[in-house]
Design a protein around this motif. Structure first.
Motif, PDB file in Angstrom:
ATOM      1  N   MET A  82       0.863  -1.185   0.000  1.00  0.00           N
ATOM      2  CA  MET A  82       0.000   0.000   0.000  1.00  0.00           C
ATOM      3  C   MET A  82       0.898   1.233   0.000  1.00  0.00           C
ATOM      4  O   MET A  82       1.706   1.417   0.903  1.00  0.00           O
ATOM      5  CB  MET A  82      -0.928   0.023   1.212  1.00  0.00           C
ATOM      6  N   GLN A  83       0.767   2.056  -1.045  1.00  0.00           N
ATOM      7  CA  GLN A  83       1.504   3.305  -1.099  1.00  0.00           C
ATOM      8  C   GLN A  83       0.628   4.435  -0.562  1.00  0.00           C
ATOM      9  O   GLN A  83      -0.592   4.436  -0.763  1.00  0.00           O
ATOM     10  CB  GLN A  83       1.945   3.632  -2.534  1.00  0.00           C
ATOM     11  N   VAL A  84       1.255   5.391   0.113  1.00  0.00           N
ATOM     12  CA  VAL A  84       0.516   6.480   0.750  1.00  0.00           C
ATOM     13  C   VAL A  84       1.205   7.802   0.441  1.00  0.00           C
ATOM     14  O   VAL A  84       2.439   7.914   0.533  1.00  0.00           O
ATOM     15  CB  VAL A  84       0.448   6.287   2.282  1.00  0.00           C
ATOM     16  N   TRP A  85       0.387   8.763   0.046  1.00  0.00           N
ATOM     17  CA  TRP A  85       0.841  10.165   0.001  1.00  0.00           C
ATOM     18  C   TRP A  85      -0.042  10.927   0.982  1.00  0.00           C
ATOM     19  O   TRP A  85      -1.260  10.867   0.899  1.00  0.00           O
ATOM     20  CB  TRP A  85       0.709  10.757  -1.397  1.00  0.00           C
ATOM     21  N   ALA A  86       0.554  11.637   1.915  1.00  0.00           N
ATOM     22  CA  ALA A  86      -0.223  12.376   2.924  1.00  0.00           C
ATOM     23  C   ALA A  86       0.320  13.791   3.040  1.00  0.00           C
ATOM     24  O   ALA A  86       1.535  14.003   3.087  1.00  0.00           O
ATOM     25  CB  ALA A  86      -0.155  11.666   4.271  1.00  0.00           C
ATOM     26  N   GLU A  87      -0.609  14.729   3.060  1.00  0.00           N
ATOM     27  CA  GLU A  87      -0.292  16.126   3.358  1.00  0.00           C
ATOM     28  C   GLU A  87      -1.388  16.665   4.261  1.00  0.00           C
ATOM     29  O   GLU A  87      -2.262  15.916   4.696  1.00  0.00           O
ATOM     30  CB  GLU A  87      -0.138  16.933   2.074  1.00  0.00           C
ATOM     31  N   LYS A  88      -1.361  17.936   4.539  1.00  0.00           N
ATOM     32  CA  LYS A  88      -2.234  18.482   5.590  1.00  0.00           C
ATOM     33  C   LYS A  88      -3.709  18.301   5.302  1.00  0.00           C
ATOM     34  O   LYS A  88      -4.506  18.052   6.222  1.00  0.00           O
ATOM     35  CB  LYS A  88      -1.918  19.965   5.791  1.00  0.00           C
ATOM     36  N   THR A  89      -4.120  18.398   4.030  1.00  0.00           N
ATOM     37  CA  THR A  89      -5.553  18.341   3.716  1.00  0.00           C
ATOM     38  C   THR A  89      -5.919  17.160   2.820  1.00  0.00           C
ATOM     39  O   THR A  89      -7.069  17.070   2.378  1.00  0.00           O
ATOM     40  CB  THR A  89      -6.000  19.644   3.010  1.00  0.00           C
ATOM     41  N   ARG A  90      -4.954  16.264   2.572  1.00  0.00           N
ATOM     42  CA  ARG A  90      -5.254  15.196   1.625  1.00  0.00           C
ATOM     43  C   ARG A  90      -4.384  13.982   1.938  1.00  0.00           C
ATOM     44  O   ARG A  90      -3.201  14.105   2.238  1.00  0.00           O
ATOM     45  CB  ARG A  90      -4.994  15.685   0.207  1.00  0.00           C
ATOM     46  N   VAL A  91      -5.023  12.807   1.849  1.00  0.00           N
ATOM     47  CA  VAL A  91      -4.313  11.532   1.968  1.00  0.00           C
ATOM     48  C   VAL A  91      -4.719  10.674   0.777  1.00  0.00           C
ATOM     49  O   VAL A  91      -5.901  10.431   0.553  1.00  0.00           O
ATOM     50  CB  VAL A  91      -4.646  10.800   3.286  1.00  0.00           C
ATOM     51  N   VAL A  92      -3.739  10.253   0.006  1.00  0.00           N
ATOM     52  CA  VAL A  92      -3.980   9.401  -1.155  1.00  0.00           C
ATOM     53  C   VAL A  92      -3.376   8.029  -0.873  1.00  0.00           C
ATOM     54  O   VAL A  92      -2.193   7.927  -0.547  1.00  0.00           O
ATOM     55  CB  VAL A  92      -3.357   9.997  -2.432  1.00  0.00           C
ATOM     56  N   THR A  93      -4.200   7.002  -0.961  1.00  0.00           N
ATOM     57  CA  THR A  93      -3.698   5.631  -0.801  1.00  0.00           C
ATOM     58  C   THR A  93      -3.847   4.900  -2.123  1.00  0.00           C
ATOM     59  O   THR A  93      -4.828   5.100  -2.849  1.00  0.00           O
ATOM     60  CB  THR A  93      -4.461   4.886   0.310  1.00  0.00           C
ATOM     61  N   LEU A  94      -2.860   4.061  -2.410  1.00  0.00           N
ATOM     62  CA  LEU A  94      -2.847   3.342  -3.682  1.00  0.00           C
ATOM     63  C   LEU A  94      -2.564   1.867  -3.428  1.00  0.00           C
ATOM     64  O   LEU A  94      -1.778   1.518  -2.544  1.00  0.00           O
ATOM     65  CB  LEU A  94      -1.784   3.911  -4.630  1.00  0.00           C
ATOM     66  N   ARG A  95      -3.188   1.025  -4.222  1.00  0.00           N
ATOM     67  CA  ARG A  95      -2.949  -0.413  -4.111  1.00  0.00           C
ATOM     68  C   ARG A  95      -3.154  -1.034  -5.480  1.00  0.00           C
ATOM     69  O   ARG A  95      -3.791  -0.460  -6.364  1.00  0.00           O
ATOM     70  CB  ARG A  95      -3.882  -1.042  -3.073  1.00  0.00           C
ATOM     71  N   ARG A  96      -2.591  -2.235  -5.656  1.00  0.00           N
ATOM     72  CA  ARG A  96      -2.808  -2.993  -6.887  1.00  0.00           C
ATOM     73  C   ARG A  96      -3.837  -4.087  -6.655  1.00  0.00           C
ATOM     74  O   ARG A  96      -4.710  -4.319  -7.477  1.00  0.00           O
ATOM     75  CB  ARG A  96      -1.494  -3.590  -7.383  1.00  0.00           C
ATOM     76  N   ARG A  97      -3.724  -4.791  -5.516  1.00  0.00           N
ATOM     77  CA  ARG A  97      -4.705  -5.811  -5.134  1.00  0.00           C
ATOM     78  C   ARG A  97      -5.510  -5.311  -3.950  1.00  0.00           C
ATOM     79  O   ARG A  97      -5.098  -4.412  -3.227  1.00  0.00           O
ATOM     80  CB  ARG A  97      -3.987  -7.117  -4.782  1.00  0.00           C
TER      81      ARG A  97
END
Length: 301
Positions: free
Chosen positions: A79-94
């Motif tokens: 699970m890849q994660v990008w997090a900043e003050k107003t946004r969190v993006v999570t990414l997955r393949r399965r």
């Protein structure tokens, strides 16, 4: 979602993306204040856990337990994660259970993370919690295998025990760098992370440390049980070979006598005697009796 901006203080956007979907890379390049190298990390098949900062953003590559039907738990999902003050993006393949559980808690009870820091840490804590549960399940399964070992055939259990050992090794492979990644986050938290977030990171790190220590328990127990089963199988094999050896030792002289008497040459004694057969049987019985008298003191019988 591309034009989203928080309408009020405290609002957080959480997109959960399939990184293999068409347009995922383009969306992140246009929406995230991240370099091309960081975007590559977020959409790549990189498997080694890591956490690093980029500007005011947090980038994480984490591993979670695979609960998908037909898959093995040790085949841990990235699970890849990008997090900043107003946004969190999570990414997955399965498909990964952790984001679904965090979302379900928010939807069903209305409780859970309220800020981007809370969400990023909640996802990490949920990953570690599921790993801890998987280790506990392995210990429970070894308890069952130990209880069944006395009545089951060794070959029926050795395959599953080997699987448990492989799972432990796979967990160790990914959890050690994941521990180092979270330790780096604890040492260098972002400014938008609250004191509560930092305390939760410390607790999660401590829990992950215990998971690494607890991994040695099922691994060693599985090794001991495997050795016991292998020794039992070897003992049973030796006992069987011993019985066969005794049988062969008993019948070897009998076979020699009968083959000697069975040769078709002139001059064989008893060929024309009606009682020769019973005399031969008596001789064979005497030979067997002598063998028993010899084997008994040698404790072969």
């Amino acid at each position: 979602m591309q034009d989203w901006q928080p309408a009020h203080d405290g609002e957080v956007l959480w997109p959960h993306l399939d990184r293999t979907a068409d347009g995922a890379a383009n969306w992140m390049q246009s929406m995230l204040p991240a370099s091309e190298a960081t975007i590559d990390v977020l959409i790549s098949n990189e498997t080694r856990p890591r956490v690093f900062r980029e500007g005011d953003g947090l980038v994480g590559v984490l591993r979670g337990i695979n609960f998908n039907p037909g898959d093995e738990p040790e085949d841990m999902i990235v699970m890849q994660v990008w997090a900043e003050k107003t946004r969190v993006v999570t990414l997955r393949r399965r498909r990964l259970q952790t984001p679904r559980d965090v979302l379900a808690r928010l939807q069903e009870t209305g409780t859970g993370p309220k800020t981007a820091g809370d969400l990023a840490i909640a996802l990490t804590r949920e990953l570690v919690s599921k790993i801890n549960s998987a280790i506990a399940d392995m210990n429970d399964r070894i308890d069952e295998l130990e209880a069944d070992a006395a009545d089951a055939r060794p070959e029926d259990l050795l395959g599953e025990i080997g699987g448990i050992r492989r799972t432990c090794l796979a967990f160790k492979r990914y959890l050690s760098p994941q521990y180092e990644a979270l330790a780096q986050l604890q040492r260098d938290p972002l400014d938008w992370m609250s004191v509560s977030n930092r305390n939760t990171i410390r607790e999660t790190l401590d829990r992950l440390s215990r998971c690494l220590e607890d991994l040695d328990v099922p691994k060693e127990r599985a090794l001991v049980l495997q050795d016991d089963l292998n020794n039992r199988a070897a003992t049973e094999m030796n006992r069987t070979m011993f019985v066969f050896s005794i049988i062969a030792a008993i019948f070897l002289p009998l076979g020699f006598v009968t083959r000697l008497l069975g040769i078709d040459v002139g001059g064989m004694p008893g060929v024309n005697s009606a009682g020769a057969f019973w005399i031969t049987v008596l001789i064979l019985a005497v030979i067997v009796g002598i063998e028993f008298m010899l084997f008994k003191p040698m404790k072969w019988l």
